[in-house]
Design an enzyme around this catalytic site. Structure first.
Site, PDB file in Angstrom:
ATOM      1  N   HIS A  30       0.602  -1.170  -0.096  1.00 47.13           N
ATOM      2  CA  HIS A  30       0.052   0.038  -0.076  1.00 47.13           C
ATOM      3  C   HIS A  30       0.900   1.159   0.055  1.00 47.13           C
ATOM      4  O   HIS A  30       0.389   2.339   0.591  1.00 47.13           O
ATOM      5  CB  HIS A  30      -0.956  -0.001   1.026  1.00 47.13           C
ATOM      6  CG  HIS A  30      -2.095  -1.070   1.044  1.00 47.13           C
ATOM      7  ND1 HIS A  30      -3.163  -0.660   0.215  1.00 47.13           N
ATOM      8  CD2 HIS A  30      -2.536  -2.278   1.443  1.00 47.13           C
ATOM      9  CE1 HIS A  30      -4.138  -1.949   0.279  1.00 47.13           C
ATOM     10  NE2 HIS A  30      -3.440  -2.676   1.106  1.00 47.13           N
ATOM     11  N   SER A 127      -1.034 -11.151  -9.160  1.00 48.60           N
ATOM     12  CA  SER A 127      -1.073 -10.291 -10.436  1.00 48.60           C
ATOM     13  C   SER A 127      -1.245 -10.807 -11.694  1.00 48.60           C
ATOM     14  O   SER A 127      -0.729 -10.649 -12.694  1.00 48.60           O
ATOM     15  CB  SER A 127       0.132  -9.228 -10.643  1.00 48.60           C
ATOM     16  OG  SER A 127       0.077  -7.987 -10.192  1.00 48.60           O
ATOM     17  N   SER A 128      -2.248 -11.903 -11.686  1.00 47.88           N
ATOM     18  CA  SER A 128      -2.364 -12.455 -12.764  1.00 47.88           C
ATOM     19  C   SER A 128      -3.004 -11.550 -14.035  1.00 47.88           C
ATOM     20  O   SER A 128      -2.873 -11.774 -15.270  1.00 47.88           O
ATOM     21  CB  SER A 128      -3.620 -13.634 -12.812  1.00 47.88           C
ATOM     22  OG  SER A 128      -4.867 -13.119 -12.425  1.00 47.88           O
ATOM     23  N   SER A 129      -3.409 -10.436 -13.388  1.00 46.43           N
ATOM     24  CA  SER A 129      -4.081  -9.484 -14.174  1.00 46.43           C
ATOM     25  C   SER A 129      -2.887  -8.642 -15.103  1.00 46.43           C
ATOM     26  O   SER A 129      -3.034  -8.487 -16.270  1.00 46.43           O
ATOM     27  CB  SER A 129      -5.047  -8.264 -13.869  1.00 46.43           C
ATOM     28  OG  SER A 129      -4.364  -7.626 -12.553  1.00 46.43           O
ATOM     29  N   ASP A 173       2.673  -3.832 -10.233  1.00 47.63           N
ATOM     30  CA  ASP A 173       2.213  -4.926 -10.875  1.00 47.63           C
ATOM     31  C   ASP A 173       2.810  -5.156 -12.113  1.00 47.63           C
ATOM     32  O   ASP A 173       3.789  -5.978 -12.576  1.00 47.63           O
ATOM     33  CB  ASP A 173       0.655  -5.529 -10.681  1.00 47.63           C
ATOM     34  CG  ASP A 173       0.049  -5.137  -9.549  1.00 47.63           C
ATOM     35  OD1 ASP A 173       1.020  -5.214  -8.429  1.00 47.63           O
ATOM     36  OD2 ASP A 173      -1.146  -5.394  -9.356  1.00 47.63           O
TER      37      ASP A 173
HETATM   38  P1  ADP Z   1      -4.917 -10.804  -9.562  1.00 44.86           P
HETATM   39  O1  ADP Z   1      -4.421 -10.612  -8.308  1.00 44.86           O
HETATM   40  O2  ADP Z   1      -4.597 -12.308 -10.190  1.00 44.86           O
HETATM   41  O3  ADP Z   1      -4.316  -9.785 -10.630  1.00 44.86           O
HETATM   42  P2  ADP Z   1      -7.238  -9.506 -10.416  1.00 44.86           P
HETATM   43  O4  ADP Z   1      -8.684  -9.387  -9.997  1.00 44.86           O
HETATM   44  O5  ADP Z   1      -6.686  -8.118 -10.534  1.00 44.86           O
HETATM   45  O6  ADP Z   1      -6.634 -10.570  -9.793  1.00 44.86           O
HETATM   46  O7  ADP Z   1      -7.370 -10.108 -11.774  1.00 44.86           O
HETATM   47  C1  ADP Z   1      -7.764 -11.095 -12.455  1.00 44.86           C
HETATM   48  C2  ADP Z   1      -8.638 -11.032 -13.652  1.00 44.86           C
HETATM   49  O8  ADP Z   1      -7.537 -11.128 -14.731  1.00 44.86           O
HETATM   50  C3  ADP Z   1      -9.403 -12.229 -13.915  1.00 44.86           C
HETATM   51  O9  ADP Z   1     -10.803 -12.059 -13.422  1.00 44.86           O
HETATM   52  C4  ADP Z   1      -9.601 -12.239 -15.441  1.00 44.86           C
HETATM   53  O10 ADP Z   1     -10.355 -11.052 -16.185  1.00 44.86           O
HETATM   54  C5  ADP Z   1      -8.047 -11.956 -15.795  1.00 44.86           C
HETATM   55  N1  ADP Z   1      -7.110 -13.127 -16.006  1.00 44.86           N
HETATM   56  C6  ADP Z   1      -6.184 -13.322 -15.183  1.00 44.86           C
HETATM   57  N2  ADP Z   1      -5.676 -14.675 -15.424  1.00 44.86           N
HETATM   58  C7  ADP Z   1      -6.116 -14.945 -16.582  1.00 44.86           C
HETATM   59  C8  ADP Z   1      -6.331 -16.116 -17.579  1.00 44.86           C
HETATM   60  N3  ADP Z   1      -5.530 -17.181 -17.230  1.00 44.86           N
HETATM   61  N4  ADP Z   1      -7.085 -16.179 -18.446  1.00 44.86           N
HETATM   62  C9  ADP Z   1      -7.939 -15.126 -18.772  1.00 44.86           C
HETATM   63  N5  ADP Z   1      -8.187 -13.952 -17.992  1.00 44.86           N
HETATM   64  C10 ADP Z   1      -7.421 -14.041 -16.879  1.00 44.86           C
HETATM   65 MG    MG Z   2      -4.441  -7.588 -10.624  1.00 45.70          MG
END
Ligand code: ADP
Ligand code: MG
Length: 393
Positions: A30, A127-129, A173
């Site tokens: 943060h 941070s999958s996004s 991220d």
């Molecule tokens: P995170 O902490 O994983 O970044 P977020 O809520 O910021 O969580 O992002 C998750 C979103 O990113 C998912 O709901 C989807 O819309 C997108 N996303 C992440 N990974 C994938 C994937 N493998 N395929 C398609 N969309 C994905």
């Molecule tokens: Mg994210």
């Protein structure tokens, strides 16, 4: 590469293959939206994307993890709709947003067929996004005749997430995903955008534990914390005219003027100011290969997030309290925005597997919940794995 085999079944003639890592923040939570300093690392779990350019303006994407497929045009992206005029599904806003953002920056894009999947937990705070965004940004760059600095790619992706998807995230991220260095944490200054890789202490591993809890209120709580930080700056400005963010407030100045802040605001500001100081200390600990000292700062950071910033949960607290009692653990803390998600621990590498098993077992008996636990190493950033030169019509 075996992890691309699955993708190849769907797009056998892909010319471009990209892998794009998730990230974990080791310290500095943060503080990115307060122009502070953070210490994330890209991790060795990836979004993998296979793509080939098209000669028209269409983008056809398949997200294997969502069992989804959409086709949209590079023209009229601000509609957030597919070629039949249907609203894009949420997951497709990320790639479409990257296209929108790059084009808004004057960069010409080509149409593309793409398929992607990842071994990152989705929505867990790793941070999958950002991994998805950078995967697409790198793929579009590979198909084009322009090239951006990595920081600019990261900024374009942040712009997409902020303005197209509508999620108010800081730059950390996308930065980490774009700049990862194997075996290194990344010391990143959000005020100057300067950064430096620092090696993890030798013989250590990063262990991430997913509490399995997702809070509905996370987004609104996050926005609330951002507001409270801004409010602290506004109030402190009455005495400290030259500050623009909490980064500009020294500990001495804070102690002198903190009484003027309402209690909650004061707690939030104290966390941010002390956390930035902790990151500085932690970077010295890394230079000195001092895993013990680094771990101690992680635990202090967790307490501050729990008591001052108030973003922890009973499950995250249980994971941290359990972790630090296990042999071989240097330190542990919640990572990411909080309100659920993951903890990160620094552990002796030879103990990493046993540590993970013990942590999962004790967490289960303490909370009745299953934790997914991942042993990770810091990884390189998003990059093209291979570009074949033959073209597709
Ligand atoms: P995170 O902490 O994983 O970044 P977020 O809520 O910021 O969580 O992002 C998750 C979103 O990113 C998912 O709901 C989807 O819309 C997108 N996303 C992440 N990974 C994938 C994937 N493998 N395929 C398609 N969309 C994905
Ligand atoms: Mg994210």
């Amino acid at each position: 590469m075996s992890s691309f085999q699955h993708l190849n079944e769907h797009l056998p003639d892909a010319a471009i293959r990209v892998s794009s890592p998730g990230r974990v923040n080791l310290l500095g939570e943060h503080v990115d939206y307060n122009q502070g300093i953070v210490l994330p690392a890209a991790i060795d779990r990836f979004v993998r994307l296979a793509a080939h350019p098209r000669s028209d303006r269409l983008v056809s994407i398949r997200a294997l993890d969502f069992d989804g497929e959409v086709v949209f045009s590079l023209d009229g992206l601000e509609q957030r709709a597919d070629i039949d005029g249907q609203p894009l599904p949420q997951w497709a806003l990320y790639p479409a947003g990257v296209a929108w953002s790059l084009q808004a920056g004057g960069l010409p894009l080509s149409g593309m067929d793409a398929v992607y999947a990842s071994d990152l937990p989705i929505g867990a705070g790793l941070s999958s996004s950002a991994a998805v965004e950078l995967a697409f940004a790198v793929a579009w760059q590979a198909a084009a005749d322009w090239q951006l600095e990595r920081m600019q790619l990261a900024q374009a992706c942040q712009f997409a997430e902020n303005r197209y998807v509508g999620v108010g995230c800081g730059l950390m991220d996308q930065f980490a995903c774009a700049h990862g260095v194997a075996r290194h944490a990344l010391l990143f200054d959000l005020r100057t955008l300067s950064w430096q890789p620092l090696p993890l202490p030798p013989e250590t591993a990063i262990v991430i534990a997913d509490s399995g809890v997702r809070r509905q209120l996370a987004a609104s709580e996050y926005n609330q914390r951002r507001k409270e930080c801004e409010q602290a700056v506004e109030l402190l400005k009455q005495q400290l005219a030259n500050i623009h963010s909490l980064r500009d407030v020294s500990r001495e100045d804070f102690e002198m003027h903190q009484a003027m802040l309402p209690e909650t605001t004061r707690k939030r500001a104290r966390h941010v100011i002390e956390e930035i100081e902790r990151v500085k200390q932690a970077s010295f600990r890394l230079v000195e290969e001092d895993a013990v000292g680094f771990g101690r700062l992680m635990v202090e950071g967790h307490r501050s997030l729990r008591d001052l910033f108030e973003v922890s949960t009973p499950e995250l607290d249980a994971l941290v309290e359990t972790a630090v009692e296990i042999e071989g653990c240097y330190g542990s803390r919640l990572t990411g925005a909080g309100f659920g998600g993951c903890t990160v621990s620094l552990v002796r590498r030879e103990r990493a597997a046993e540590f993970s098993n013990e942590l999962a077992a004790k967490y289960a008996s303490r909370t009745g919940r299953a934790a997914n636990v991942y042993v990770c190493q810091p990884s390189r950033g998003a990059r093209v794995e291979g570009v074949e030169t033959h073209s597709h019509g």
